[in-house]
Design a protein around this motif. Structure first.
Motif, PDB file in Angstrom:
ATOM      1  N   PHE A   1      -2.144  11.622   3.083  1.00 31.44           N
ATOM      2  CA  PHE A   1      -2.119  10.283   3.392  1.00 31.44           C
ATOM      3  C   PHE A   1      -3.256   9.529   2.961  1.00 31.44           C
ATOM      4  N   ASN A   2      -3.383   8.789   1.947  1.00 25.47           N
ATOM      5  CA  ASN A   2      -4.579   8.110   1.311  1.00 25.47           C
ATOM      6  C   ASN A   2      -4.910   6.937   2.253  1.00 25.47           C
TER       7      ASN A   2
ATOM      8  N   PHE B   1       0.902  -1.302  -0.079  1.00 25.75           N
ATOM      9  CA  PHE B   1       0.048  -0.178   0.173  1.00 25.75           C
ATOM     10  C   PHE B   1       0.884   1.312  -0.050  1.00 25.75           C
ATOM     11  N   GLY B   2       2.166   1.243   0.326  1.00 29.18           N
ATOM     12  CA  GLY B   2       3.138   2.218   0.381  1.00 29.18           C
ATOM     13  C   GLY B   2       3.769   2.142   1.567  1.00 29.18           C
ATOM     14  N   SER B   3       4.965   2.736   1.666  1.00 31.87           N
ATOM     15  CA  SER B   3       5.877   2.650   3.026  1.00 31.87           C
ATOM     16  C   SER B   3       4.982   3.179   4.180  1.00 31.87           C
TER      17      SER B   3
ATOM     18  N   PRO C   1      -0.296   1.972   7.090  1.00 29.22           N
ATOM     19  CA  PRO C   1      -0.286   0.911   8.049  1.00 29.22           C
ATOM     20  C   PRO C   1      -0.704  -0.664   7.799  1.00 29.22           C
ATOM     21  N   MET C   2      -1.405  -0.449   6.660  1.00 28.90           N
ATOM     22  CA  MET C   2      -1.795  -1.759   6.377  1.00 28.90           C
ATOM     23  C   MET C   2      -0.753  -2.460   5.332  1.00 28.90           C
ATOM     24  N   LYS C   3      -0.300  -3.733   5.948  1.00 30.85           N
ATOM     25  CA  LYS C   3       0.720  -4.478   5.612  1.00 30.85           C
ATOM     26  C   LYS C   3       0.595  -5.932   4.938  1.00 30.85           C
ATOM     27  N   PRO C   4       0.386  -6.063   3.964  1.00 31.05           N
ATOM     28  CA  PRO C   4      -0.273  -7.468   3.403  1.00 31.05           C
ATOM     29  C   PRO C   4       0.806  -8.410   3.699  1.00 31.05           C
TER      30      PRO C   4
END
Ligand code: V1S
Ligand code: CA
Ligand code: ZN
Length: 402
Positions: A103-104, A25-27, A30-33
């Protein structure tokens, strides 16, 4: 290796596709697959795969997603690219479908269509394993994306795999109960089934200056009391820092009564791990054992059960929690039962064992309680607060009794 055996008399199935874990999702997001990779490594490291049917799921198709989502929205998700040029050309659609800001919450990243179809594919396959009678409990940790709306992404969720799964279950079961222990309100699922009495939604969440801002105590369904969905949305708004015993007491009291009066034929349980203490976004103070005991309680009702993931922003805690809950589903005891942390360490052959070093590995899977209690101003619930919250829920349930 640890003597893991299949549970007697019933089948647990595990649905996943390792390609999900590769998405970003981007560095700063917060969502980290990759938390799913950590989870799977623990599950396999403990040998829990010997206790379950394993399924590497196929991605869902556009037409599967269209059972709930709007076609134009799905076309947008399918064809939008992450480069600035394309995004400039599609500014109007971006604003309409994903609410862009600095911060989308719902960024457009590479492979977004693969990501959403892989997550949904695993959940739909799990739902099918239940409705076909192949499984008694089906697990899809990449699912549980409860905020997505018919034609809008919201709160890190693009496609609502939960709504699609419940729609599938409704072809086989008359009544489906949805329970949501993510720290956020399950607004997308509630909205989708707002006007029906065949699905009851029950969400426990932090309420008050917290995303998404819905799920207040009076949000119980349509207000025309003759309408079918009236009283079938049950919300349990909670405050910062609620702990194991208070949450556990409320969960049992309210969930128990809901099952008694609604009489579901199947249950979908969203196991968002952001309700743990020490979560990067969450504000509750649950430990892994208390979170898992909610799963245990629901499982003890012996109804077809779909277990889904959801939030969870401290990846090591997410992996420990969902591994522990996989073990609960399989009737396997990985931790000690004396209320303290497990004495079982993360096995040496787990490739990501190093990721757990310095994060309490020596204290085992259930994670030492002291390390996860980080809140500075936890709310202490009085007996009266708890009784009042429970009483309001039971009062709502009286309307659907009989
Ligand atoms: N809380 C929180 C939070 N943090 C972020 C965030 C932070 C950094 C980023 F780079 C991008 C986003 N967004 C939020 C929340 C959304 C929480 C979603 C939870 C999802 C789930 O666990 O329930 C299920 C998977 N968004 C907001 O608070 C909204 C804003 C109000 C503030 C943040 N900006 C990014 C959007 C508007
Ligand atoms: Ca919730
Ligand atoms: Zn959440």
């Amino acid at each position: 290796q640890l003597g893991i055996e299949r549970p007697q008399g019933y089948t647990v199935s595990f649905h996943y596709n390792p390609k999900v874990e590769q998405h970003h999702f981007g560095s700063k997001h917060p969502m980290k697959p990759w938390r799913l990779q950590l989870t799977k490594q623990l599950v396999f490291g403990y040998g829990l795969h010997y206790a379950m049917d394993l399924n590497e799921s196929l991605p869902a198709e556009h037409r599967d997603l269209a059972e709930f989502h709007d076609n134009d929205y799905l076309n947008f998700l399918q064809y939008i690219k992450s480069d600035d040029q394309t995004q400039k050309r599609h500014q109007e659609e971006l604003n309409r479908y994903v609410f862009t800001d600095e911060f989308n919450d719902c960024p457009i990243f590479d492979g977004i269509w693969d990501y959403v179809t892989l997550c949904t594919g695993a959940t739909l396959e799990a739902a099918h394993a239940l409705s076909s009678g192949e499984s008694n409990i089906a697990i899809s940790w990449s699912g549980g994306l409860h905020h997505a709306k018919k034609r809008q992404a919201s709160g890190f969720c693009y496609v609502n795999d939960i709504v699609l799964a419940i729609q599938h279950l409704l072809q086989s079961y008359t009544r489906v109960l949805y329970i949501d222990i993510d720290v956020h309100h399950g607004d997308g699922v509630e909205a989708a089934f707002f006007n029906t009495d065949r699905v009851m939604t029950l969400s426990y969440h932090k309420y008050g200056e917290f995303f998404p801002g819905t799920g207040g105590p009076d949000d119980s369904g349509p207000k025309g009391f003759e309408e079918p969905g009236a009283y079938f949305s049950l919300n349990v708004p909670l405050e910062d820092g609620i702990d194991d015993s208070d949450y556990g007491w409320l969960f049992r009291k309210v969930t128990g009564k809901t099952i008694e009066v609604f009489k579901p034929e199947a249950i979908v349980l969203q196991c968002g791990a952001d309700s743990l203490g020490g979560d990067r976004l969450g504000k509750f103070n649950l430990n892994i054992k208390a979170h898992g005991s909610c799963v245990e309680y629901v499982k003890s009702r012996n109804l077809p059960l779909l277990m889904l993931g959801g939030g969870g922003y401290t990846p090591r805690n997410v992996a420990r929690t969902w591994c522990h809950e996989t073990a609960v589903a399989c009737n396997v005891q990985l931790g000690s039962d004396d209320g303290r942390a497990s004495s079982i360490e993360i096995p040496n052959f787990v490739p990501y064992r190093a990721a757990f070093e310095g994060a309490g590995n020596g204290n085992g899977l259930l994670y030492p309680e002291l390390n996860i209690r980080k809140l500075q101003h936890p709310k202490t619930y009085t007996r009266e607060d708890l009784e009042n919250t429970a009483a309001r829920c039971l009062e709502q349930l009286r309307h659907i009794e009989g």
